[in-house]
Scaffold this motif. Structure first.
Motif, PDB file in Angstrom:
ATOM      1  N   LEU A   1      38.258  46.162  57.883  1.00 29.93           N
ATOM      2  CA  LEU A   1      37.279  44.749  58.358  1.00 29.93           C
ATOM      3  C   LEU A   1      37.980  44.058  57.498  1.00 29.93           C
ATOM      4  N   SER A   2      38.129  43.426  56.702  1.00 33.58           N
ATOM      5  CA  SER A   2      38.117  42.509  55.554  1.00 33.58           C
ATOM      6  C   SER A   2      39.903  41.693  55.799  1.00 33.58           C
ATOM      7  N   GLY A   3      40.677  41.671  56.376  1.00 33.66           N
ATOM      8  CA  GLY A   3      41.993  40.845  56.123  1.00 33.66           C
ATOM      9  C   GLY A   3      42.853  41.688  55.377  1.00 33.66           C
ATOM     10  N   ASP A   4      43.818  40.404  54.367  1.00 31.20           N
ATOM     11  CA  ASP A   4      44.397  41.352  53.594  1.00 31.20           C
ATOM     12  C   ASP A   4      43.531  41.200  52.598  1.00 31.20           C
ATOM     13  N   PHE A   5      43.145  42.718  51.460  1.00 30.73           N
ATOM     14  CA  PHE A   5      42.710  42.844  50.517  1.00 30.73           C
ATOM     15  C   PHE A   5      43.442  43.621  49.883  1.00 30.73           C
ATOM     16  N   VAL A   6      42.567  43.379  48.450  1.00 24.92           N
ATOM     17  CA  VAL A   6      43.128  44.182  47.152  1.00 24.92           C
ATOM     18  C   VAL A   6      41.548  45.597  47.665  1.00 24.92           C
ATOM     19  N   VAL A   7      42.140  46.677  47.786  1.00 25.04           N
ATOM     20  CA  VAL A   7      41.022  47.709  47.515  1.00 25.04           C
ATOM     21  C   VAL A   7      41.198  48.846  46.616  1.00 25.04           C
ATOM     22  N   THR A   8      40.404  48.947  45.550  1.00 23.44           N
ATOM     23  CA  THR A   8      40.530  50.368  44.817  1.00 23.44           C
ATOM     24  C   THR A   8      38.558  50.477  44.761  1.00 23.44           C
ATOM     25  N   THR A   9      39.202  51.989  44.043  1.00 22.76           N
ATOM     26  CA  THR A   9      38.176  52.386  43.096  1.00 22.76           C
ATOM     27  C   THR A   9      37.897  51.999  41.549  1.00 22.76           C
ATOM     28  N   ALA A  10      37.051  51.464  40.974  1.00 32.67           N
ATOM     29  CA  ALA A  10      37.282  51.332  39.814  1.00 32.67           C
ATOM     30  C   ALA A  10      36.657  52.409  38.578  1.00 32.67           C
ATOM     31  N   GLY A  11      37.308  52.816  38.032  1.00 30.84           N
ATOM     32  CA  GLY A  11      36.788  53.893  36.802  1.00 30.84           C
ATOM     33  C   GLY A  11      36.033  52.817  35.539  1.00 30.84           C
ATOM     34  N   PRO A  12      36.039  53.334  34.729  1.00 26.48           N
ATOM     35  CA  PRO A  12      35.113  52.996  33.422  1.00 26.48           C
ATOM     36  C   PRO A  12      35.601  51.598  32.768  1.00 26.48           C
ATOM     37  N   ASP A  13      36.963  51.800  33.096  1.00 25.15           N
ATOM     38  CA  ASP A  13      37.689  50.264  32.430  1.00 25.15           C
ATOM     39  C   ASP A  13      37.809  49.896  33.051  1.00 25.15           C
ATOM     40  N   LEU A  14      38.555  49.632  34.560  1.00 22.64           N
ATOM     41  CA  LEU A  14      38.649  48.614  35.237  1.00 22.64           C
ATOM     42  C   LEU A  14      37.714  48.219  35.064  1.00 22.64           C
ATOM     43  N   GLU A  15      36.105  48.915  35.378  1.00 26.93           N
ATOM     44  CA  GLU A  15      34.797  48.288  36.051  1.00 26.93           C
ATOM     45  C   GLU A  15      35.041  47.108  35.098  1.00 26.93           C
ATOM     46  N   SER A  16      34.999  47.930  33.413  1.00 25.68           N
ATOM     47  CA  SER A  16      34.773  47.552  32.266  1.00 25.68           C
ATOM     48  C   SER A  16      35.299  46.045  32.128  1.00 25.68           C
ATOM     49  N   SER A  17      36.432  45.573  32.766  1.00 29.00           N
ATOM     50  CA  SER A  17      37.109  44.961  32.237  1.00 29.00           C
ATOM     51  C   SER A  17      36.831  44.022  34.078  1.00 29.00           C
ATOM     52  N   LEU A  18      36.582  44.458  34.526  1.00 30.98           N
ATOM     53  CA  LEU A  18      36.334  42.994  35.995  1.00 30.98           C
ATOM     54  C   LEU A  18      34.908  42.372  34.991  1.00 30.98           C
ATOM     55  N   ALA A  19      34.253  43.224  34.867  1.00 30.84           N
ATOM     56  CA  ALA A  19      32.874  42.744  34.142  1.00 30.84           C
ATOM     57  C   ALA A  19      32.768  41.770  33.613  1.00 30.84           C
ATOM     58  N   ALA A  20      33.703  41.963  32.464  1.00 25.55           N
ATOM     59  CA  ALA A  20      33.694  41.096  30.782  1.00 25.55           C
ATOM     60  C   ALA A  20      34.697  39.874  31.816  1.00 25.55           C
ATOM     61  N   ARG A  21      35.661  39.596  32.357  1.00 21.93           N
ATOM     62  CA  ARG A  21      36.069  38.423  33.033  1.00 21.93           C
ATOM     63  C   ARG A  21      34.572  37.735  33.958  1.00 21.93           C
ATOM     64  N   GLY A  22      34.589  38.479  34.766  1.00 21.65           N
ATOM     65  CA  GLY A  22      33.913  37.631  35.540  1.00 21.65           C
ATOM     66  C   GLY A  22      32.539  37.310  35.252  1.00 21.65           C
ATOM     67  N   SER A  23      32.291  37.789  34.453  1.00 23.41           N
ATOM     68  CA  SER A  23      30.817  36.971  33.551  1.00 23.41           C
ATOM     69  C   SER A  23      31.342  35.433  32.958  1.00 23.41           C
ATOM     70  N   GLY A  24      32.665  35.907  32.427  1.00 27.58           N
ATOM     71  CA  GLY A  24      32.872  34.456  31.986  1.00 27.58           C
ATOM     72  C   GLY A  24      33.195  34.705  30.175  1.00 27.58           C
ATOM     73  N   ALA A  25      32.491  36.480  30.041  1.00 34.07           N
ATOM     74  CA  ALA A  25      33.076  36.646  28.580  1.00 34.07           C
ATOM     75  C   ALA A  25      34.289  36.850  27.522  1.00 34.07           C
ATOM     76  N   VAL A  26      35.695  36.559  29.077  1.00 34.05           N
ATOM     77  CA  VAL A  26      36.393  37.181  28.462  1.00 34.05           C
ATOM     78  C   VAL A  26      37.246  35.336  27.807  1.00 34.05           C
TER      79      VAL A  26
END
Length: 164
Positions: A105-130
């Motif tokens: 339903l979403s076009g050309d997408f990256v689709v994933t399930t994020a375990g704790p390591d990826l989720e931690s990295s995504l949150a740190a990057r998304g918040s601007g902390a990195v």
């Protein structure tokens, strides 16, 4: 468009991104997001579940289509993005099937399930902390406290050194 399906909440965001290639023409591309304009941010919804073991894929599909409508979009107008299933929802029996359905339903997408390591990295990057750590040279411990999980990322001089 990004869709975050978390342990207790789900949210969609639509942005217009400007991508730059910072590498020379003879090097491997070094693509960065140079600018982001948020066009639409949905309210936070409870993640629909059929049972303790199953995500309600049909309810998520309906939610996504309704948010498209609120944003004034159709599937055809979305170029790219990500569907990310995080936290305890990523451990549901049908998590993979639900993400595949949502990606159609979403076009050309990256689709994933994020375990704790990826989720931690995504949150740190998304918040601007990195970025902040890189710019200031400071060491940070980023904490992402969600509805069902909590994740940590240790960041030194803009590099994520450990997650958990």
């Amino acid at each position: 468009m990004g869709l975050d399906v978390g342990t207790t909440s789900t949210q969609m965001i639509v942005s217009r991104l400007r991508i730059e290639n910072r590498a020379s023409e003879f090097a491997v591309p070094d693509l960065v997001i140079a600018d982001r304009e948020i066009l639409y941010e949905s309210p936070v919804h409870f993640t629909p579940l059929r049972s303790e073991a199953l995500v309600d894929g049909e309810a998520l599909r309906t939610l996504l289509l309704e948010e498209y409508r609120h944003a004034g979009l159709t599937r055809e107008t979305v170029d790219t993005g990500a569907v990310i299933v995080t936290g305890e929802t990523s451990r549901k029996e049908n998590a993979r099937a639900v993400t595949e359905t949502l990606s159609r339903l979403s076009g050309d997408f990256v689709v994933t399930t994020a375990g704790p390591d990826l989720e931690s990295s995504l949150a740190a990057r998304g918040s601007g902390a990195v970025s902040y750590s890189r710019e200031t040279g400071k060491t940070l411990l980023h904490m992402d406290i969600g509805g069902g999980t909590a994740n940590l990322a240790l960041i030194r001089k803009g590099n994520i050194e450990a997650t958990g």
